[in-house]
Design a protein around this motif. Structure first.
Motif, mmCIF file in Angstrom:
data_model
loop_
_atom_site.group_PDB
_atom_site.id
_atom_site.type_symbol
_atom_site.label_atom_id
_atom_site.label_comp_id
_atom_site.label_asym_id
_atom_site.label_seq_id
_atom_site.Cartn_x
_atom_site.Cartn_y
_atom_site.Cartn_z
ATOM 1 N N CYS A 165 3.905 4.353 -13.780
ATOM 2 C CA CYS A 165 4.734 3.154 -13.798
ATOM 3 C C CYS A 165 6.191 3.448 -13.470
ATOM 4 C CB CYS A 165 4.630 2.425 -15.141
ATOM 5 S SG CYS A 165 5.151 3.413 -16.539
ATOM 6 N N PHE B 197 5.334 1.713 -7.643
ATOM 7 C CA PHE B 197 4.552 0.989 -8.647
ATOM 8 C C PHE B 197 5.024 -0.459 -8.758
ATOM 9 C CE2 PHE B 197 3.897 -0.460 -13.042
ATOM 10 C CZ PHE B 197 2.518 -0.331 -13.124
ATOM 11 N N VAL C 59 0.290 -4.062 -12.799
ATOM 12 C CA VAL C 59 -1.162 -4.086 -12.872
ATOM 13 C C VAL C 59 -1.629 -5.536 -12.827
ATOM 14 C CG1 VAL C 59 -1.250 -1.932 -14.172
ATOM 15 C CG2 VAL C 59 -1.175 -4.113 -15.391
ATOM 16 N N ASP C 60 -2.862 -5.718 -12.445
ATOM 17 C CA ASP C 60 -3.387 -7.084 -12.348
ATOM 18 C C ASP C 60 -3.749 -7.648 -13.720
ATOM 19 O OD1 ASP C 60 -3.418 -7.715 -9.490
ATOM 20 O OD2 ASP C 60 -4.802 -6.028 -9.330
ATOM 21 N N LEU D 273 -4.175 -6.779 -18.056
ATOM 22 C CA LEU D 273 -3.993 -5.909 -19.222
ATOM 23 C C LEU D 273 -4.693 -6.549 -20.417
ATOM 24 C CD1 LEU D 273 -2.619 -3.505 -20.701
ATOM 25 C CD2 LEU D 273 -0.680 -5.045 -21.132
ATOM 26 N N LEU E 208 4.375 -2.035 -17.664
ATOM 27 C CA LEU E 208 3.215 -2.246 -16.797
ATOM 28 C C LEU E 208 3.304 -3.511 -15.955
ATOM 29 C CD1 LEU E 208 0.223 -1.137 -19.076
ATOM 30 C CD2 LEU E 208 1.404 0.169 -17.298
ATOM 31 N N PRO F 156 1.941 -6.647 -16.127
ATOM 32 C CA PRO F 156 0.648 -7.194 -15.703
ATOM 33 C C PRO F 156 0.786 -8.619 -15.178
ATOM 34 C CG PRO F 156 0.864 -7.330 -18.075
ATOM 35 C CD PRO F 156 2.069 -6.578 -17.585
ATOM 36 N N LYS G 77 -2.930 -5.511 -4.531
ATOM 37 C CA LYS G 77 -2.879 -4.611 -3.377
ATOM 38 C C LYS G 77 -3.408 -5.274 -2.110
ATOM 39 C CE LYS G 77 -7.329 -2.315 -4.260
ATOM 40 N NZ LYS G 77 -7.978 -0.997 -4.525
#
Length: 400
Positions: free
Chosen positions: A3, A8, A11-12, A14, A50, A52, A109
């Motif tokens: 991270c 970075f 995230v999709d 969490l 992160l 998310p 992504k």
């Protein structure tokens, strides 16, 4: 760490068991869960790192879908995607609270940058944003202003606007402090700290717990008022949470008050060459011009004077845009639209008044400078008494 890498993005999804602490800040109500007391600060810190797109938690056994929040500081950082927090109840709960959540998601992504960072219309500020005075160490560090707010109670005229102490009894002295003020006092005389001998108390028209209203000296019109903190604060950015809350009440109440009188109000703050926060509230007759006309007038005159006046998101918090001590000019329209200018060198002190006094809005250009609009103390007392009486039915502090 992954991270911390420059590439970075977040995230999709969490999944955590505990809720993150403070998740309700700046957002919609979390119901019976007090997010300032419940939840984990470590999870808050994790979420901050992160970033998310979706964060699910379930330990509090209730359903809560928070408004999405942004992961960047407006006008200071590159735009990033928003995060949605969803808490679910336990399966088969007798209250039939929601415990399932269906959604579709395209992995980040596989998305282009523009679609990924597109902000939803109801996006709010990041509830976990660290400031210089707090960190996720298990508890939120209160500021001195939040630990002990300076409160004054002032009997305006014995009949109208009398304030009661927190015990419910009417105040007897005028003015007096409920407790010692621990807020920093200005280096010299202040014309707006309510306990200061320099305050022209005959202009005060309403007093709350943390803020008060006063007629503007040399106002653009008879009902041009100021929202002022009772204690000494230089700008909105420096206000404690409880003062911010009451400022919001005054803003909403004044909008309703002026709307009932066939007017819309424009609010602006100039945090430049000023020592005490002054939120200028100027009413504009509805039949005079539209909100779009007012907005265009500000933008046009700013361009003519080479002032970069930017529109900021409606749900943004000015504390996330300007740092304490930074100079700025800020306008808020009755629709919630906001314009912001970060002052770097010089700034015309009468800019806000000049725009509102221009032919495009109030058409009183000779009143652009307050020093040319002063009237006698007797006239000021008459206007203050009239405003005080008219505003009394809207006084939210009498219901507390």
């Amino acid at each position: 760490m992954l991270c911390s890498a420059s590439q970075f993005k977040g995230v999709d999804i969490l999944l955590t068991s505990p809720w993150p602490k403070y998740v309700g800040s700046f957002g919609n109500s979390s119901g019976e869960v007090d997010t300032k007391k419940c939840g984990s600060s470590l999870v808050s810190s994790l979420v901050t790192s992160l970033k998310p797109r979706y964060h699910f938690a379930a330990l509090e056994k209730t359903y809560y879908e928070r408004l999405p929040y942004r992961n960047h500081i407006v006008l200071q950082e590159t735009a990033q995607h928003a995060t949605r927090f969803i808490a679910l109840a336990n399966v088969g709960n007798p209250e039939k609270k929601k415990y399932l959540y269906a959604f579709s998601i395209v992995p980040m992504k596989l998305m282009n940058a523009a679609d990924l960072v597109k902000q939803p219309p109801d996006v709010t500020e990041n509830p976990y944003r660290k400031t210089e005075k707090e960190a996720f160490t298990g508890k939120q560090i209160p500021t001195p202003e939040e630990e002990s707010a300076c409160q004054f109670f002032f009997d305006l005229d014995g009949k109208h606007g009398k304030k009661r102490s927190s015990t419910g009894r009417d105040s007897k002295s005028s003015p007096h402090t409920k407790q010692p003020c621990k807020l920093p006092w200005p280096p010299g005389p202040c014309w707006f700290c309510l306990a200061s001998p320099e305050v022209e108390k005959h202009l005060v028209v309403n007093i709350g717990t943390h803020c008060y209203l006063a007629l503007a000296k040399g106002g653009l019109c008879d009902d041009h008022v100021l929202i002022l903190p009772i204690g000494h604060y230089q700008s909105v950015v420096e206000l404690s949470a409880e003062v911010v809350e009451e400022v919001g009440k005054y803003k909403a109440t004044l909008r309703q008050f002026f709307k009932n009188r066939g007017k819309r109000c424009v609010l602006f703050e100039r945090n430049y060459k000023s020592h005490h926060l002054q939120l200028q509230v100027i009413p504009v007759p509805l039949n005079c011009c539209s909100t779009d006309d007012i907005k265009d007038a500000f933008i046009t005159q700013a361009q003519e004077q080479q002032i970069e006046l930017l529109e900021i998101p409606e749900h943004s918090d000015i504390k996330q845009i300007a740092q304490p001590g930074a100079a700025y000019f800020y306008v808020e329209l009755d629709t919630g639209e906001k314009l912001f200018h970060r002052i770097k060198k010089h700034f015309p002190l009468q800019f806000g008044r000049e725009v509102l006094a221009s032919e495009a809005i109030l058409n009183i250009p000779d009143k652009s400078d307050w020093r040319q609009c002063q009237i006698s103390k007797e006239e000021e007392e008459t206007l203050a008494l009239r405003f005080r009486k008219d505003f009394e039915p809207f006084d939210f502090s009498l219901d507390d």
